[in-house]
Motif scaffolding. Structure first.
Motif, PDB file in Angstrom:
ATOM      1  N   ARG A  83      54.751 -52.753  27.646  1.00 41.79           N
ATOM      2  CA  ARG A  83      54.651 -51.425  27.036  1.00 41.79           C
ATOM      3  C   ARG A  83      55.616 -50.416  27.658  1.00 41.79           C
ATOM      4  NH1 ARG A  83      48.428 -49.991  26.426  1.00 41.79           N
ATOM      5  NH2 ARG A  83      49.334 -48.358  25.144  1.00 41.79           N
ATOM      6  N   TYR A  84      56.273 -50.791  28.726  1.00 40.88           N
ATOM      7  CA  TYR A  84      57.267 -49.938  29.389  1.00 40.88           C
ATOM      8  C   TYR A  84      56.681 -48.576  29.763  1.00 40.88           C
ATOM      9  CZ  TYR A  84      60.492 -53.368  27.414  1.00 40.88           C
ATOM     10  OH  TYR A  84      61.134 -54.535  27.067  1.00 40.88           O
ATOM     11  N   LEU A  85      55.569 -48.575  30.478  1.00 40.36           N
ATOM     12  CA  LEU A  85      54.932 -47.332  30.899  1.00 40.36           C
ATOM     13  C   LEU A  85      55.300 -47.002  32.337  1.00 40.36           C
ATOM     14  CD1 LEU A  85      51.303 -47.686  29.483  1.00 40.36           C
ATOM     15  CD2 LEU A  85      53.255 -46.523  28.461  1.00 40.36           C
ATOM     16  N   GLY A  86      55.386 -45.706  32.620  1.00 38.58           N
ATOM     17  CA  GLY A  86      55.610 -45.225  33.973  1.00 38.58           C
ATOM     18  C   GLY A  86      54.295 -45.077  34.707  1.00 38.58           C
ATOM     19  N   ARG A  87      54.373 -44.517  35.909  1.00 35.67           N
ATOM     20  CA  ARG A  87      53.193 -44.385  36.759  1.00 35.67           C
ATOM     21  C   ARG A  87      52.078 -43.586  36.076  1.00 35.67           C
ATOM     22  NH1 ARG A  87      51.973 -45.233  41.959  1.00 35.67           N
ATOM     23  NH2 ARG A  87      54.067 -45.946  42.399  1.00 35.67           N
ATOM     24  N   LYS A  88      52.401 -42.439  35.516  1.00 36.41           N
ATOM     25  CA  LYS A  88      51.377 -41.620  34.849  1.00 36.41           C
ATOM     26  C   LYS A  88      50.834 -42.320  33.600  1.00 36.41           C
ATOM     27  CE  LYS A  88      50.565 -37.791  36.962  1.00 36.41           C
ATOM     28  NZ  LYS A  88      49.232 -37.574  37.488  1.00 36.41           N
TER      29      LYS A  88
END
Length: 173
Positions: A83-88
């Motif tokens: 999903r290519y999500l960052g930390r937040k």
């Protein structure tokens, strides 16, 4: 004698209800893994009482079918790889799935800055393919917005945009 049979019927009914609660929980787990909080909410929505829910939850935990630690680690891997999500973004995903705050923090400690930056670069590279016809400022603005929505920090976004600029300059030069 009549009282005895009523008690027996009540016990049988409660056993059937506990078995039904277990069947319902196993059916829910068949679709996808769930956190303890999610399972509790689903069983309550199905109309089971606290005794049936507690019995079912104890059964699931003893059988190793519900482990929030394993679920959190799997969700982290999926969020970063697919999903290519960052930390937040990962933090919000875990929170929405009912993972405890302490476990979220523990899980996020496994997400390094390098992993996050690499994920941002992959996402930006994927999105760049569809933005070739736009001016550089538009591309930069859109990439920043995409990365921000996916939960990347401004530091990671800045590094990613600069890395893309350097790649484009090296490709041209």
């Amino acid at each position: 004698m009549v009282k005895n049979s009523k008690k027996t019927k009540a016990k049988l009914k409660s056993r059937d209800s506990r078995a039904e609660a277990r069947r319902c929980a196993l059916r829910l787990l068949h679709y996808r893994c769930r956190s303890k909080k999610e399972m509790l909410e689903k069983l309550r929505l199905q109309g089971f009482n606290d005794e049936q829910i507690n019995s079912t939850m104890a059964f699931l935990e003893n059988a190793g079918l519900i482990k929030d630690e394993t679920l959190a680690a799997e969700l982290l891997r999926n969020a970063v790889v697919r999903r290519y999500l960052g930390r937040k973004g990962v933090e919000m995903l875990l929170y929405k799935r009912g993972i405890d705050r302490d476990l979220i923090n523990e899980t996020l400690s496994n997400l390094t800055q390098e992993m996050e930056t690499e994920t941002a670069r992959k996402l930006a590279g994927k999105k760049l393919k569809t933005m070739k016809k736009y001016p550089e400022n538009t591309v930069k603005r859109r990439l920043c917005a995409i990365l921000r929505r996916r939960g990347f920090s401004s530091d990671v976004i800045y590094k990613t945009i600069n890395a893309i600029k350097e790649t484009q300059i090296n490709a041209v030069g």
